[in-house]
Design an enzyme around this catalytic site. Structure first.
Site, PDB file in Angstrom:
ATOM      1  N   SER A  52       0.833  -1.196   0.000  1.00  0.00           N
ATOM      2  CA  SER A  52       0.000   0.000   0.000  1.00  0.00           C
ATOM      3  C   SER A  52       0.874   1.255   0.000  1.00  0.00           C
ATOM      4  CB  SER A  52      -0.904   0.009   1.235  1.00  0.00           C
ATOM      5  OG  SER A  52      -1.774   1.100   1.199  1.00  0.00           O
ATOM      6  N   GLY A  53       0.523   2.203  -0.887  1.00  0.00           N
ATOM      7  CA  GLY A  53       1.285   3.435  -0.982  1.00  0.00           C
ATOM      8  C   GLY A  53       2.430   3.385  -1.963  1.00  0.00           C
ATOM      9  N   THR A  57      -2.135   2.638  -7.962  1.00  0.00           N
ATOM     10  CA  THR A  57      -3.267   3.330  -8.589  1.00  0.00           C
ATOM     11  C   THR A  57      -2.783   4.347  -9.620  1.00  0.00           C
ATOM     12  OG1 THR A  57      -4.659   3.035  -6.629  1.00  0.00           O
ATOM     13  CG2 THR A  57      -5.278   4.782  -8.145  1.00  0.00           C
ATOM     14  N   ASN A 113      -1.504   5.673   2.876  1.00  0.00           N
ATOM     15  CA  ASN A 113      -1.837   6.126   1.530  1.00  0.00           C
ATOM     16  C   ASN A 113      -3.113   6.967   1.570  1.00  0.00           C
ATOM     17  OD1 ASN A 113      -2.272   6.425  -1.197  1.00  0.00           O
ATOM     18  ND2 ASN A 113      -2.373   4.251  -1.665  1.00  0.00           N
ATOM     19  N   SER A 116      -5.936   5.147  -1.223  1.00  0.00           N
ATOM     20  CA  SER A 116      -5.749   3.699  -1.315  1.00  0.00           C
ATOM     21  C   SER A 116      -6.970   3.019  -1.926  1.00  0.00           C
ATOM     22  CB  SER A 116      -5.501   3.122   0.087  1.00  0.00           C
ATOM     23  OG  SER A 116      -5.350   1.720   0.039  1.00  0.00           O
ATOM     24  N   SER A 117      -6.751   2.209  -2.946  1.00  0.00           N
ATOM     25  CA  SER A 117      -7.853   1.433  -3.541  1.00  0.00           C
ATOM     26  C   SER A 117      -8.255   0.343  -2.562  1.00  0.00           C
ATOM     27  CB  SER A 117      -7.411   0.804  -4.870  1.00  0.00           C
ATOM     28  OG  SER A 117      -7.096   1.786  -5.816  1.00  0.00           O
ATOM     29  N   GLY A 352      -3.158  -3.228  -2.095  1.00  0.00           N
ATOM     30  CA  GLY A 352      -1.841  -3.209  -1.490  1.00  0.00           C
ATOM     31  C   GLY A 352      -1.851  -3.971  -0.173  1.00  0.00           C
ATOM     32  N   GLU A 354      -1.442  -4.485   3.594  1.00  0.00           N
ATOM     33  CA  GLU A 354      -1.600  -3.604   4.756  1.00  0.00           C
ATOM     34  C   GLU A 354      -1.634  -4.454   6.017  1.00  0.00           C
ATOM     35  OE1 GLU A 354      -2.146  -0.247   5.351  1.00  0.00           O
ATOM     36  OE2 GLU A 354      -2.931   0.671   3.522  1.00  0.00           O
TER      37      GLU A 354
END
Length: 427
Positions: A52-53, A57, A113, A116-117, A352, A354
């Site tokens: 994540s981050g 995306t 993030n 974040s998706s 991502g 997490e």
């Protein structure tokens, strides 16, 4: 720059003695399109992964922009959808305009993030024999619905809630029952239970007010009418009011503790905005109905169980609305005839990795997916290649790499893996 040097080398004009350029998102997207247009006409898939981050995306947006630009045909492709001035949009523009809508309803701020998706998506771009983009299809999976009822400090719920609360006009405030006077001085985003748990922080890259403008612009670009947009925003507002419904304890005629709604005006606002019958909504929140052998059994819930029922209902409504939004996006960007599609390029944007203080079952599935993809990478890049070197007796130095098979076995192995044990407990 990478772009300039890459273009020169592709035309045999660069420094041929210079070191080889490393992997790059434009290079990968370009190679994908060229292979798709080669004699074999093989359809392509691009997997974008990372924690994540890491920028998945944004990388997806770059790949989409590059592929749609290569496949654009300004002489045609003017169909459904248009902007506020009534001008028709090309397929390329419509595909790109779908991103702000999906991000508003499916992205949220996490500790790592700001955008974040919280769902996975596979976007398939369809091209004809000449390599011209004909349309696209979006498939989504595993929306993190648990975020509706709970998010940690410093995090946020889905962007659309904050966009509506902070970007709505005074007229919309009245329409959606956002009465500032009831907040006790709190900002609306901090007042509502479903948006205020994490402190309703602002985003660093853009404001929620500008986010709402972009979301509405994209909706209108897709050809959504004002009535359709209002219905969607009413459901979003209804879910916010549903989260405000609280319960108090009272004793039933049989001496059992049961839930009673504290303020019926709040649930009445939620029912009006969701477009459902008030009494049926109250029943759904406070009564569990079981059908056994044709007989109906009504079990009145305790306050704690009623709160769980409220959150479960909110997740269900939001999940159904999200699927409807995706379907409406697909109706606008899809290609008309499958026979026109010669090959396709798919872009898979996964979650991502997490690790939260409290991790949901969805997050377990997300992290498991990432571990499984890492194992696939290890298998094809390291294991199979090194086995082939062994078979061909090539002199080489063994490359050590972290093998996550034990982690996968812990989750998926039978009969003592986590998923197998969860299945047993849920039967």
């Amino acid at each position: 720059s990478y772009r300039q040097e890459g273009l020169l080398r592709s035309q045999n004009l660069g420094d041929s003695n210079a070191k080889r350029l490393g992997p790059h998102v434009y290079s990968i997207a370009d190679r994908s399109y060229r292979q798709m247009m080669s004699e074999q006409r093989k359809s392509q898939s691009i997997l974008i992964s990372g924690e994540s981050g890491a920028g998945k995306t944004e990388t997806t947006k770059i790949v989409m922009l590059y592929l749609t630009t290569l496949g654009s045909n300004t002489s045609g492709s003017e169909e459904a959808g248009g902007n506020a001035e009534g001008e028709k949009l090309s397929i390329m523009e419509r595909v790109l305009q779908s991103n702000p809508i999906l991000e508003a309803f499916g992205n949220a701020k996490t500790l790592r993030n700001d955008n974040s998706s919280r769902f996975g998506k596979f976007i398939e771009l369809g091209f004809n024999r000449a390599g011209v983009l004909q349309g696209a299809k979006v498939q989504t999976y595993l929306l993190e619905k648990v975020r509706l009822g709970f998010h940690a400090s410093g995090e946020r719920n889905y962007h659309i809630f904050y966009q509506l609360l902070r970007g709505a006009s005074e007229e919309q405030h009245q329409k959606y029952c956002f009465h500032d006077g009831i907040t006790g001085g709190l900002e609306l985003a901090n007042f509502f239970h479903y948006t205020g748990q994490g402190g309703a922080p602002q985003l660093r890259e853009f404001t929620d007010e500008s986010g709402l403008k972009m979301t509405l612009k994209s909706m209108r670009s897709m050809g959504w009418s004002d009535d359709k947009i209002d219905q969607v925003l009413s459901i979003v507002a209804g879910i916010l009011h549903l989260g405000q419904v609280s319960f108090e304890s009272k004793m039933s005629d049989g001496g059992q503790e049961i839930a009673s709604i504290t303020d019926e005006k709040t649930v009445a606002d939620a029912a009006k905005l969701l477009g459902v019958d008030l009494q049926k909504l109250i029943t759904a929140l406070t009564v569990r109905i079981m059908i056994t052998r044709g007989d109906e059994i009504r079990i009145e819930l305790t306050p704690d169980k009623a709160q769980d029922a409220r959150d479960a209902l909110a997740k269900t409504v939001y999940g159904a609305m999200f699927l409807w939004v995706v379907q409406e996006v697909n109706n606008c960007i899809k290609w008309e005839n499958d026979s026109d599609i010669r090959s396709s390029a798919g872009v898979l944007d996964i979650f991502g990795f997490e690790s939260f203080a409290v991790n949901s079952f969805e997050q377990l599935c997300i992290n498991f997916t990432n571990e499984a993809l890492q194992q696939q990478f290890n298998k094809f890049i390291f294991k199979l290649e090194q086995e082939e070197y062994d078979r061909e007796s090539i002199d080489w130095a063994f490359i050590s790499f972290p093998d996550n098979q034990d982690c996968l076995d812990t989750i998926q192995a039978r009969p003592k893996g986590i998923l197998a044990m969860l299945d047993d407990e849920c039967k």
